[in-house]
Design an enzyme around this catalytic site. Structure first.
Site, PDB file in Angstrom:
ATOM      1  N   ASN A 228       4.880  -7.299  11.185  1.00  0.00           N
ATOM      2  CA  ASN A 228       4.809  -6.551  12.577  1.00  0.00           C
ATOM      3  C   ASN A 228       3.440  -7.471  12.388  1.00  0.00           C
ATOM      4  OD1 ASN A 228       7.052  -5.621  13.139  1.00  0.00           O
ATOM      5  ND2 ASN A 228       6.297  -4.147  12.191  1.00  0.00           N
TER       6      ASN A 228
ATOM      7  N   HIS B 102       8.650  -6.516   5.775  1.00  0.00           N
ATOM      8  CA  HIS B 102       9.424  -5.349   5.250  1.00  0.00           C
ATOM      9  C   HIS B 102      10.799  -5.923   4.959  1.00  0.00           C
ATOM     10  CE1 HIS B 102       7.035  -2.197   7.545  1.00  0.00           C
ATOM     11  NE2 HIS B 102       6.234  -2.812   7.702  1.00  0.00           N
TER      12      HIS B 102
ATOM     13  N   GLY C 272       3.725  -3.000  16.134  1.00  0.00           N
ATOM     14  CA  GLY C 272       4.024  -1.845  15.251  1.00  0.00           C
ATOM     15  C   GLY C 272       2.991  -1.841  14.121  1.00  0.00           C
TER      16      GLY C 272
ATOM     17  N   HIS D 241       1.694  -7.442   5.595  1.00  0.00           N
ATOM     18  CA  HIS D 241       2.999  -6.426   4.596  1.00  0.00           C
ATOM     19  C   HIS D 241       4.363  -7.264   5.372  1.00  0.00           C
ATOM     20  CE1 HIS D 241       1.649  -3.718   7.670  1.00  0.00           C
ATOM     21  NE2 HIS D 241       3.137  -3.164   7.771  1.00  0.00           N
TER      22      HIS D 241
ATOM     23  N   ASP E  28       8.953   2.397   0.893  1.00  0.00           N
ATOM     24  CA  ASP E  28       8.456   2.413   1.796  1.00  0.00           C
ATOM     25  C   ASP E  28       8.534   3.407   1.334  1.00  0.00           C
ATOM     26  OD1 ASP E  28       8.007   3.802   4.579  1.00  0.00           O
ATOM     27  OD2 ASP E  28       7.486   1.620   4.869  1.00  0.00           O
TER      28      ASP E  28
END
Length: 113
Positions: free
Chosen positions: A86, A101, A92, A99, A31
């Site tokens: 999310n 995280h 968010g 995706h 990220d």
């Protein structure tokens, strides 16, 4: 592929990213605004806007198993890590491409926010 999707462009190598994993179905990269010492995004190569749009159980499993394999590869599996998805703007999600995280390398509290 969605033409205006930054993650599609990364998956198709039109935009460079600090990749840590790539196969025919999944790409993972660091990220650019990390929230932990290890913060990797795990995405499907195909454009799927959000978890609500995911229909393929095999791909769902592959995304999660890739995150787990990366936790081992990035040496955060022993201390613990978090995998977050999310879904929607209120949760968010800022890029409309599914995706995960993968976060680790520090202590995390609960609830997250």
């Amino acid at each position: 592929m969605a033409e205006d999707c930054i993650f599609c462009k990364i998956a198709n190598k039109e935009i460079s990213a600090d990749e840590v994993w790539r196969d025919q179905d999944v790409v993972a990269f660091r990220d650019i605004n990390p929230m932990a010492p290890v913060h990797v995004l795990v995405i499907p190569v195909s454009h799927i806007a959000s978890l609500d749009q995911l229909q393929d159980q095999s791909l769902a499993g592959k995304l999660i198993l890739t995150a787990s394999e990366l936790a081992r590869k990035l040496d955060i599996d022993d201390s613990g890590y978090r995998v977050v998805i999310n879904t929607g703007p209120e949760a968010g999600q800022s890029v409309n491409h599914l995706h995960l995280h993968l976060l680790g390398g520090r202590s995390m509290s609960w609830p997250p926010g």
